[in-house]
Scaffold this motif. Structure first.
Motif, PDB file in Angstrom:
ATOM      1  N   LYS A 160      31.819   6.578  -6.780  1.00  0.00           N
ATOM      2  CA  LYS A 160      32.318   6.380  -8.142  1.00  0.00           C
ATOM      3  C   LYS A 160      33.831   6.148  -8.148  1.00  0.00           C
ATOM      4  N   ILE A 161      34.542   6.884  -7.296  1.00  0.00           N
ATOM      5  CA  ILE A 161      35.985   6.668  -7.186  1.00  0.00           C
ATOM      6  C   ILE A 161      36.274   5.267  -6.674  1.00  0.00           C
ATOM      7  N   ASN A 162      35.539   4.849  -5.648  1.00  0.00           N
ATOM      8  CA  ASN A 162      35.759   3.516  -5.068  1.00  0.00           C
ATOM      9  C   ASN A 162      35.431   2.402  -6.050  1.00  0.00           C
ATOM     10  N   HIS A 163      34.459   2.638  -6.919  1.00  0.00           N
ATOM     11  CA  HIS A 163      34.142   1.637  -7.940  1.00  0.00           C
ATOM     12  C   HIS A 163      35.356   1.393  -8.842  1.00  0.00           C
ATOM     13  N   ALA A 164      35.991   2.479  -9.264  1.00  0.00           N
ATOM     14  CA  ALA A 164      37.183   2.342 -10.107  1.00  0.00           C
ATOM     15  C   ALA A 164      38.348   1.750  -9.312  1.00  0.00           C
ATOM     16  N   LEU A 165      38.525   2.202  -8.067  1.00  0.00           N
ATOM     17  CA  LEU A 165      39.612   1.666  -7.241  1.00  0.00           C
ATOM     18  C   LEU A 165      39.433   0.175  -6.992  1.00  0.00           C
ATOM     19  N   ARG A 166      38.201  -0.238  -6.817  1.00  0.00           N
ATOM     20  CA  ARG A 166      37.924  -1.663  -6.598  1.00  0.00           C
ATOM     21  C   ARG A 166      38.292  -2.475  -7.843  1.00  0.00           C
ATOM     22  N   ILE A 167      37.966  -1.960  -9.009  1.00  0.00           N
ATOM     23  CA  ILE A 167      38.326  -2.629 -10.273  1.00  0.00           C
ATOM     24  C   ILE A 167      39.840  -2.748 -10.397  1.00  0.00           C
ATOM     25  N   PHE A 168      40.547  -1.701  -9.973  1.00  0.00           N
ATOM     26  CA  PHE A 168      42.005  -1.690 -10.082  1.00  0.00           C
ATOM     27  C   PHE A 168      42.700  -2.368  -8.902  1.00  0.00           C
ATOM     28  N   GLY A 169      41.920  -2.899  -7.957  1.00  0.00           N
ATOM     29  CA  GLY A 169      42.508  -3.607  -6.821  1.00  0.00           C
ATOM     30  C   GLY A 169      43.235  -2.700  -5.854  1.00  0.00           C
ATOM     31  N   LYS A 170      42.756  -1.464  -5.685  1.00  0.00           N
ATOM     32  CA  LYS A 170      43.418  -0.505  -4.802  1.00  0.00           C
ATOM     33  C   LYS A 170      42.593  -0.276  -3.537  1.00  0.00           C
ATOM     34  N   GLN A 171      43.237   0.313  -2.531  1.00  0.00           N
ATOM     35  CA  GLN A 171      42.576   0.612  -1.270  1.00  0.00           C
ATOM     36  C   GLN A 171      41.477   1.649  -1.484  1.00  0.00           C
ATOM     37  N   LEU A 172      40.331   1.416  -0.869  1.00  0.00           N
ATOM     38  CA  LEU A 172      39.196   2.332  -1.016  1.00  0.00           C
ATOM     39  C   LEU A 172      39.374   3.546  -0.105  1.00  0.00           C
ATOM     40  N   ILE A 173      38.628   4.604  -0.413  1.00  0.00           N
ATOM     41  CA  ILE A 173      38.684   5.818   0.396  1.00  0.00           C
ATOM     42  C   ILE A 173      37.357   6.013   1.113  1.00  0.00           C
ATOM     43  N   ALA A 174      37.397   6.690   2.271  1.00  0.00           N
ATOM     44  CA  ALA A 174      36.175   6.955   3.037  1.00  0.00           C
ATOM     45  C   ALA A 174      35.542   8.274   2.637  1.00  0.00           C
ATOM     46  N   PRO A 229      39.652   7.441 -11.558  1.00  0.00           N
ATOM     47  CA  PRO A 229      39.432   8.081 -10.257  1.00  0.00           C
ATOM     48  C   PRO A 229      39.858   9.545 -10.238  1.00  0.00           C
ATOM     49  N   ALA A 230      40.952   9.872 -10.953  1.00  0.00           N
ATOM     50  CA  ALA A 230      41.445  11.251 -10.969  1.00  0.00           C
ATOM     51  C   ALA A 230      40.403  12.211 -11.546  1.00  0.00           C
ATOM     52  N   TYR A 231      39.641  11.755 -12.548  1.00  0.00           N
ATOM     53  CA  TYR A 231      38.598  12.615 -13.120  1.00  0.00           C
ATOM     54  C   TYR A 231      37.533  12.922 -12.085  1.00  0.00           C
ATOM     55  N   ALA A 291      41.897  12.388 -24.880  1.00  0.00           N
ATOM     56  CA  ALA A 291      41.323  11.575 -23.805  1.00  0.00           C
ATOM     57  C   ALA A 291      42.195  10.370 -23.474  1.00  0.00           C
ATOM     58  N   THR A 292      42.696   9.680 -24.487  1.00  0.00           N
ATOM     59  CA  THR A 292      43.466   8.462 -24.228  1.00  0.00           C
ATOM     60  C   THR A 292      44.781   8.775 -23.528  1.00  0.00           C
ATOM     61  N   ASN A 293      45.417   9.875 -23.879  1.00  0.00           N
ATOM     62  CA  ASN A 293      46.653  10.263 -23.207  1.00  0.00           C
ATOM     63  C   ASN A 293      46.402  10.499 -21.718  1.00  0.00           C
ATOM     64  N   ALA A 294      45.283  11.159 -21.388  1.00  0.00           N
ATOM     65  CA  ALA A 294      44.934  11.405 -19.989  1.00  0.00           C
ATOM     66  C   ALA A 294      44.662  10.100 -19.253  1.00  0.00           C
ATOM     67  N   VAL A 295      43.990   9.156 -19.899  1.00  0.00           N
ATOM     68  CA  VAL A 295      43.666   7.878 -19.261  1.00  0.00           C
ATOM     69  C   VAL A 295      44.932   7.117 -18.887  1.00  0.00           C
ATOM     70  N   VAL A 296      45.913   7.076 -19.790  1.00  0.00           N
ATOM     71  CA  VAL A 296      47.166   6.374 -19.482  1.00  0.00           C
ATOM     72  C   VAL A 296      47.842   7.014 -18.277  1.00  0.00           C
ATOM     73  N   ALA A 297      47.880   8.348 -18.229  1.00  0.00           N
ATOM     74  CA  ALA A 297      48.530   9.039 -17.117  1.00  0.00           C
ATOM     75  C   ALA A 297      47.816   8.780 -15.799  1.00  0.00           C
ATOM     76  N   GLU A 298      46.492   8.625 -15.849  1.00  0.00           N
ATOM     77  CA  GLU A 298      45.695   8.561 -14.625  1.00  0.00           C
ATOM     78  C   GLU A 298      45.392   7.149 -14.139  1.00  0.00           C
ATOM     79  N   THR A 299      45.752   6.128 -14.908  1.00  0.00           N
ATOM     80  CA  THR A 299      45.491   4.758 -14.473  1.00  0.00           C
ATOM     81  C   THR A 299      46.772   3.980 -14.216  1.00  0.00           C
ATOM     82  N   THR A 300      47.926   4.636 -14.304  1.00  0.00           N
ATOM     83  CA  THR A 300      49.199   3.947 -14.110  1.00  0.00           C
ATOM     84  C   THR A 300      49.910   4.479 -12.869  1.00  0.00           C
ATOM     85  N   SER A 301      50.755   3.637 -12.277  1.00  0.00           N
ATOM     86  CA  SER A 301      51.563   4.058 -11.134  1.00  0.00           C
ATOM     87  C   SER A 301      52.717   4.925 -11.625  1.00  0.00           C
TER      88      SER A 301
END
Length: 438
Positions: free
Chosen positions: A201-215, A187-189, A115-125
């Motif tokens: 749910k995706i927008n909640h995570a994107l908002r936490i990460f300071g990223k553009q929201l999706i419609a 968000p990837a999950y 799980a932790t390996n997936a989280v690093v891959a999915e929360t980084t640029s």
């Protein structure tokens, strides 16, 4: 990468450090266990392998849970299992009981790593991923360093080997509220699983990460085949990646865990005290942390394959050199340092390949499967070494080390043949609509 993304990465580093300490706790405790219960090296090898067997089971069984129920929920469950296993290990009254609790601890660790390996891959640029992955992987030896100093200067000096497991249980329990409070689901999950209210749910995570929201999410064609986690073995593009990573990692862990699991016992048997012997493993893990960090910069410049192959070759040489033995404590520390410097750098290469080779919908499952197969090598490593010592003699360190180093050589060959590509970008290889985000 904003601050909250780096906080999540740091949290994953801490969890990997916790895994590192939990796995190495039996190695720190090995001389005390052997002295108290008077067991031979071959029987001690079984105890040292117990959590590694559990890690293999946990990686396969619980790794899929992270793709099905989410990374966060899976990690919280694994932390609870680990805390329980570590706590009851400290009160074990014999080899059989201790082996059972170490097995349970390993099951939790195995699921956690997937799980932790997936989280690093999915929360980084993409631009920061190689460095973030290197930092994440060096958390493992970092846990060994911190745990080594705690064991050497406090736990084994003031108490006995049981305190090592109790200390691990307390630290594991502390991590549960930190994960619950600081880590959002990725968000990837949500994009891959598409639960109810996925966009919110995706927008909640994107908002936490300071990223553009999706419609909205792109619609999936009714005729498009749905992605399945079994694709790691049935998809003709993913299957060779899965098998070569799994068996390459398995062979390398045979070499890697020989140092981690036997260094303390070998040095103690050469005439040094238990705390001094434990310090050898501490310096080995310092080497692993430095090697892993520097390797991240090598990957940023030369990608994954060439640096990983180089470290696998150097690792085989360094582990063989460990077998020449040393007259001084500092000699043991330095040979262990360079053995882990090279072998852990190669581990960074494998973990980066996990993140690159599996798409998001099956990333934790693929990583868990590879780690599960890999743990067969990790679990067999202490047993193989113990049997070799019994067969060749306890004073035959060089031939034993040379044989154990061959695992990295086999891994090198498989990594050269590995078809590396970005699974998330290679949409044509997935049985799904090309517009579906992964």
């Amino acid at each position: 990468m904003n601050v909250r993304q780096w906080i999540v990465v740091i949290l994953m580093i801490m969890l990997n450090a916790l895994d590192g300490f939990d796995v190495l706790s039996s190695a720190f405790a090995a001389p005390g266990i052997s002295a108290e219960w008077g067991i031979p090296r071959s029987e001690l090898g079984v105890v040292l392998s117990a959590e590694l067997v559990g890690m293999g089971v946990g990686s396969v069984l619980l790794g899929g849970m992270a793709d099905r129920f989410g990374r966060k929920l899976s990690m919280l469950g694994c932390l609870l299992v680990m805390a329980v296993g570590m706590y009851f290990a400290h009160s074990a009254g014999g080899v059989a009981t201790l082996t059972v609790w170490r097995l349970l601890t390993g099951i939790g660790i195995g699921g956690m790593l997937a799980a932790t390996n997936a989280v690093v891959a999915e929360t980084t640029s993409k631009s920061s991923r190689s460095i973030a992955m290197a930092l994440y992987v060096i958390g493992y030896p970092l846990g060994g360093v911190i745990g080594g100093f705690a064991a050497q200067m406090w736990l084994l000096e003031v108490y006995d080997w049981r305190a090592v497991f109790l200390f691990g249980a307390v630290v594991t329990a502390v991590m549960i509220p930190l994960v619950a409070l600081l880590m959002p689901e990725t968000p990837a999950y949500y994009a891959a699983r598409r639960p109810a209210n996925a966009v919110e749910k995706i927008n909640h995570a994107l908002r936490i990460f300071g990223k553009q929201l999706i419609a909205q999410l792109p619609e999936i064609s009714p005729t498009a085949a749905k992605p399945k986690v079994s694709d790691i073995l049935t998809n003709p593009r993913l299957r060779p990646v899965t098998l070569m990573l799994a068996f390459g990692y398995m062979f390398h862990t045979i070499t890697f865990y020989f140092i981690l699991k036997w260094a303390v016992k070998i040095v103690a048997d050469s005439g040094f005290s238990q705390p001094d012997a434990a310090s050898t493993l501490t310096y080995a893990n310092i080497g692993g942390a430095i090697g892993g960090l520097l390797f991240g910069f090598l990957m940023k410049r030369w990608h994954i394959r060439a640096p990983t192959v180089a470290m696998l070759a150097l690792g085989a040489v360094a582990v063989t050199a460990f077998g020449f033995g040393q007259d001084s404590l500092w000699g043991w520390r330095m040979t262990a340092f360079f053995a882990m410097f090279t072998t852990n750098a190669a581990i960074v290469g494998f973990y980066s390949a996990f993140a690159l080779g599996f798409p998001a919908y099956a990333r934790a499952t693929g990583t868990g499967f590879v780690l599960g197969i890999g743990r067969l090598g990790a679990a067999s490593s202490p047993i193989i070494a113990g049997l070799l010592f019994d067969a060749l003699g306890n004073d035959q360190l060089l031939p034993v080390s040379a044989i154990m180093a061959m695992g990295s050589v086999a891994a090198l060959i498989l990594f050269l043949l590995l078809p590396l590509r970005d699974a998330d970008a290679d949409v044509g290889d997935k049985p799904t609509d090309p517009n579906v985000p992964v």
